[in-house]
Scaffold this motif. Structure first.
Motif, mmCIF file in Angstrom:
data_model
loop_
_atom_site.group_PDB
_atom_site.id
_atom_site.type_symbol
_atom_site.label_atom_id
_atom_site.label_comp_id
_atom_site.label_asym_id
_atom_site.label_seq_id
_atom_site.Cartn_x
_atom_site.Cartn_y
_atom_site.Cartn_z
ATOM 1 N N ILE A 1 -65.074 -37.248 -43.634
ATOM 2 C CA ILE A 1 -64.390 -38.493 -43.272
ATOM 3 C C ILE A 1 -63.427 -38.251 -42.118
ATOM 4 C CG2 ILE A 1 -62.728 -40.209 -44.103
ATOM 5 C CD1 ILE A 1 -64.092 -39.948 -46.861
ATOM 6 N N MET A 2 -62.683 -37.155 -42.161
ATOM 7 C CA MET A 2 -61.748 -36.847 -41.078
ATOM 8 C C MET A 2 -62.487 -36.573 -39.771
ATOM 9 S SD MET A 2 -58.904 -37.340 -42.435
ATOM 10 C CE MET A 2 -57.787 -36.720 -41.216
ATOM 11 N N LYS A 3 -63.630 -35.892 -39.864
ATOM 12 C CA LYS A 3 -64.423 -35.615 -38.670
ATOM 13 C C LYS A 3 -64.951 -36.921 -38.070
ATOM 14 C CE LYS A 3 -68.088 -32.511 -37.163
ATOM 15 N NZ LYS A 3 -69.082 -31.526 -37.587
ATOM 16 N N ALA A 4 -65.438 -37.819 -38.928
ATOM 17 C CA ALA A 4 -65.934 -39.115 -38.450
ATOM 18 C C ALA A 4 -64.806 -39.931 -37.836
ATOM 19 C CB ALA A 4 -66.582 -39.881 -39.596
ATOM 20 N N LYS A 5 -63.618 -39.842 -38.431
ATOM 21 C CA LYS A 5 -62.461 -40.565 -37.899
ATOM 22 C C LYS A 5 -62.072 -40.018 -36.524
ATOM 23 C CE LYS A 5 -57.702 -41.764 -39.039
ATOM 24 N NZ LYS A 5 -56.617 -41.578 -39.984
ATOM 25 N N ALA A 6 -62.083 -38.698 -36.368
ATOM 26 C CA ALA A 6 -61.752 -38.092 -35.073
ATOM 27 C C ALA A 6 -62.795 -38.455 -34.027
ATOM 28 C CB ALA A 6 -61.651 -36.581 -35.216
ATOM 29 N N LYS A 7 -64.074 -38.446 -34.414
ATOM 30 C CA LYS A 7 -65.140 -38.819 -33.484
ATOM 31 C C LYS A 7 -65.012 -40.287 -33.093
ATOM 32 C CE LYS A 7 -68.981 -37.987 -31.307
ATOM 33 N NZ LYS A 7 -68.994 -37.233 -30.086
ATOM 34 N N PHE B 1 -62.218 -42.015 -32.981
ATOM 35 C CA PHE B 1 -61.073 -42.116 -32.081
ATOM 36 C C PHE B 1 -61.443 -41.650 -30.677
ATOM 37 C CE2 PHE B 1 -57.153 -40.411 -30.192
ATOM 38 C CZ PHE B 1 -56.398 -41.583 -30.188
ATOM 39 N N GLN B 2 -62.224 -40.557 -30.594
ATOM 40 C CA GLN B 2 -62.654 -40.049 -29.289
ATOM 41 C C GLN B 2 -63.536 -41.085 -28.591
ATOM 42 O OE1 GLN B 2 -65.048 -36.541 -29.526
ATOM 43 N NE2 GLN B 2 -65.001 -36.172 -27.340
ATOM 44 N N THR B 3 -64.454 -41.695 -29.324
ATOM 45 C CA THR B 3 -65.316 -42.726 -28.747
ATOM 46 C C THR B 3 -64.500 -43.927 -28.323
ATOM 47 O OG1 THR B 3 -67.109 -41.989 -30.172
ATOM 48 C CG2 THR B 3 -67.326 -44.175 -29.211
ATOM 49 N N PHE B 4 -63.516 -44.303 -29.136
ATOM 50 C CA PHE B 4 -62.644 -45.428 -28.815
ATOM 51 C C PHE B 4 -61.903 -45.161 -27.509
ATOM 52 C CE2 PHE B 4 -58.352 -47.272 -29.193
ATOM 53 C CZ PHE B 4 -58.680 -48.611 -29.223
ATOM 54 N N CYS B 5 -61.334 -43.961 -27.363
ATOM 55 C CA CYS B 5 -60.603 -43.613 -26.145
ATOM 56 C C CYS B 5 -61.532 -43.587 -24.931
ATOM 57 C CB CYS B 5 -59.912 -42.255 -26.303
ATOM 58 S SG CYS B 5 -58.555 -42.288 -27.469
#
Length: 186
Positions: free
Chosen positions: A36-42, A44-48
């Motif tokens: 879940i944390m990895k998906a959240k970080a990915k 956020f990266q896609t969002f940025c």
């Protein structure tokens, strides 16, 4: 009363059952939390990345559109917007195609240049592979091939950015060909 007591014992959880259920839920959360944390970080990266892309497109296309339509008379703006969209789509596709071709050729050229430096007699290659404690020559070859591929792509991307920068620099004199439309009163 005996029947009501047995009914209560069937419906109620014991302390052990509650602890086991809590333990299972805790284990599942512990197993799923890194994913879940990895998906959240990915995410956020896609969002940025998407926000940066949106800002870049806005900074490029809005001034170009304003400049293009400032020279068109008001009564011809409907036809001009269709032609503008067509020209923008075609030139964007051409730019992507040219840049992709340049990038693919540059990756191959950099791969060839870097590959020529890799041989088992090169002391730098031996020094690079020695501390890695590889068990087979195949592992060393695979590692070197992946490293050369990564380096060739990185070098090609830098050359690609320089290519795009040079193409923009070549287009700057086209701005001098633009002229302001004089507003006339009826």
């Amino acid at each position: 009363q005996a029947r009501s007591k047995s009914l209560r014992s069937m419906l109620a959880f014991t302390l052990v059952e509650t602890m086991v259920a809590t333990l299972i839920i805790g284990i599942l959360v512990a197993l799923l939390l890194p994913a879940i944390m990895k998906a959240k970080a990915k995410g956020f990266q896609t969002f940025c990345t998407n926000n940066l892309r949106g800002v870049g497109i806005g900074l490029i296309w809005v001034p170009i559109s304003a400049l293009a339509f400032s020279t068109i008379p008001q009564e011809k703006s409907a036809e001009a917007s269709g032609v503008y969209s067509l020209v923008r789509s075609i030139t964007s596709a051409m730019g992507v195609s040219i840049t992709s071709t340049f990038l693919a050729r540059e990756i191959e050229m950099q791969w060839s240049l870097l590959r020529g430096q890799i041989n088992p007699y090169n002391p730098a290659v031996q020094a690079y592979l020695a501390p890695l404690d590889l068990h087979s020559a195949t592992q060393g070859i695979t590692l070197l091939a992946n490293t050369v591929a990564t380096q060739s792509k990185l070098t090609a991307f830098v050359s690609g950015f320089w290519f795009i920068t040079a193409s923009f620099a070549v287009m700057i004199p086209l701005v001098l060909l633009l002229r302001n439309r004089r507003k006339t009163s009826p």
